[in-house]
Write an enzyme that holds these catalytic residues in place. Structure first.
Site, PDB file in Angstrom:
ATOM      1  N   ARG A  45       0.869  -1.187   0.000  1.00  0.00           N
ATOM      2  CA  ARG A  45       0.000   0.000   0.000  1.00  0.00           C
ATOM      3  C   ARG A  45       0.898   1.227   0.000  1.00  0.00           C
ATOM      4  NH1 ARG A  45       2.405   1.892   3.731  1.00  0.00           N
ATOM      5  NH2 ARG A  45       0.894   3.579   3.683  1.00  0.00           N
ATOM      6  N   ALA A  47       0.693   5.142  -2.213  1.00  0.00           N
ATOM      7  CA  ALA A  47       0.474   5.403  -3.639  1.00  0.00           C
ATOM      8  C   ALA A  47       1.655   5.009  -4.551  1.00  0.00           C
ATOM      9  CB  ALA A  47       0.093   6.869  -3.827  1.00  0.00           C
ATOM     10  N   ASP A 227      -2.284  10.789  -2.206  1.00  0.00           N
ATOM     11  CA  ASP A 227      -2.636   9.740  -3.159  1.00  0.00           C
ATOM     12  C   ASP A 227      -2.947  10.316  -4.526  1.00  0.00           C
ATOM     13  OD1 ASP A 227      -3.174   8.410  -0.428  1.00  0.00           O
ATOM     14  OD2 ASP A 227      -3.094   6.799  -1.908  1.00  0.00           O
ATOM     15  N   ASN A 237      -5.778  12.284   0.372  1.00  0.00           N
ATOM     16  CA  ASN A 237      -4.825  11.506   1.165  1.00  0.00           C
ATOM     17  C   ASN A 237      -5.618  10.746   2.232  1.00  0.00           C
ATOM     18  OD1 ASN A 237      -2.095  10.715   1.772  1.00  0.00           O
ATOM     19  ND2 ASN A 237      -2.250  11.928   3.642  1.00  0.00           N
TER      20      ASN A 237
END
Ligand code: MRU
Length: 336
Positions: A45, A47, A227, A237
């Site tokens: 995980r 981005a 993100d 985010n």
């Protein structure tokens, strides 16, 4: 630092971040479907790391002689909607595949080489944006950060955590405040693990502590990752980021976002057009597999929120420190 991804013997090894910090365990992915599952279930995980995993997933998937590029890319793209690095990496993969085909080169080898190149680029970008960001902090700074944005989340040096690392190395960081980041505790589990490993002074706080800390004068700046950053500078985010930005404004503190250029999305005009991932209610209603809410309780589990650009003091990227008006500075960073 343990990297989130390793390519070995024809397989992508994914460090299973769901088990950290208790257990260091690797998932062996030999197909695009296995990589997609690792992304969807948050074994990998963050981005940029999601983008790198997808690049490897595309390379693994296209080893199959009958594989269809668009089908494999669609499988990977469907895993998580908010982090734009996923789409960015797949677009790079598509372009590399077509270029290889036009030149008569083996497409799957080219995709693997691209994935490795993207890993090297990420490390360079992280280091550069971290240096630039650290230089913007006051001396002896006490910095609040949210979620996990370190090497585990980027495959490189880290973004917001990279800024903390660079500030610490340059003698500019007094202490990091790490918000635990409900519901999955990426701050308490992962950022704390990384900072401890680096010998960076930090304390974990509950997400709800931020206001009290700021009111007490115990925070000098907030630095978070992203993100996706829309064309106008709105930032998606981890859920809980927006309240930190509101609190920072209330207490006249700088609120910084650290993100590589691959997280900027000039194709999305503003934050209200960013798709926000909604995850399983069980993540909120349970803690480590044990139910905490009463049977029958429902939950709303948005994984991200959007911070309006007007609350963002600057965005640290490898292309420079972006300041308002973001429409112009983001276009310059992406164009450059
Ligand atoms: O759900 P996650 O753990 O993938 O969310 C991660 C974040 O929100 C990070 O802040 C973001 O991806 C930036 S990582 C450098």
């Amino acid at each position: 630092m343990v990297p989130p991804l390793r390519y070995e013997d024809g397989a992508l090894l994914v460090l299973d971040q769901r088990l950290l910090p208790a257990e260091v365990s690797w998932l062996r992915c030999e197909s695009a479907a296995q990589v997609a599952e690792a992304i969807r279930t948050l074994a990998v995980r963050g981005a940029p790391a999601i983008g790198l995993a997808a690049a490897h997933g595309l390379a693994l998937g296209m080893r199959e002689p009958s594989a269809d590029l668009e089908a494999v890319a669609a499988l990977l793209l469907a895993t998580r909607p908010t982090a734009v690095n996923l789409r960015w990496a797949l677009e790079r993969g598509r372009a590399a595949w077509r270029a290889a085909r036009d030149d008569g080169r083996a497409g799957a080898d080219t995709l693997l080489e691209l994935a490795r190149q993207l890993e090297r680029d990420q490390l360079d970008a992280d280091r550069r944006l971290s240096e630039l960001g650290a230089a913007c902090l006051p001396g002896a700074a006490r910095v609040l950060t949210h979620c996990n944005t370190g090497p585990l989340a980027t495959g490189g040096y880290g973004t917001a955590v990279g800024v903390l690392r660079a500030a610490h190395a340059g003698g500019r960081l007094r202490q990091a405040w790490v918000s635990e980041t409900r519901p999955l505790l990426q701050g308490a589990r992962l950022t704390a693990w990384e900072l401890a490993h680096e010998g960076i002074p930090f304390r974990v706080v509950t997400d709800a502590s931020a206001g009290a800390l700021m009111a007490r004068g115990a925070v000098d700046a907030v630095v978070v990752g992203a993100d996706r950053v829309a064309r106008n500078g709105d930032v998606a985010n981890k859920i809980g980021t927006y309240p930190l930005a509101v609190l920072a404004r209330r207490h006249e503190l700088p609120f910084y976002v650290a993100a590589p250029v691959s997280t900027l999305d000039p194709g999305t005009a503003s934050g209200d057009q960013i798709p926000i991932e909604e995850r399983d209610a069980g993540e909120v209603l349970e803690l480590f597999g044990r139910r905490v809410a009463p049977e029958g309780a429902g939950a709303y589990n948005a994984a991200f929120d959007v911070t309006p650009a007007e609350l963002v003091s600057a965005v640290f990227t490898e292309a420079g420190v972006l300041e308002p008006p973001y429409e112009r500075s983001i276009a310059g960073a992406v164009g450059g």
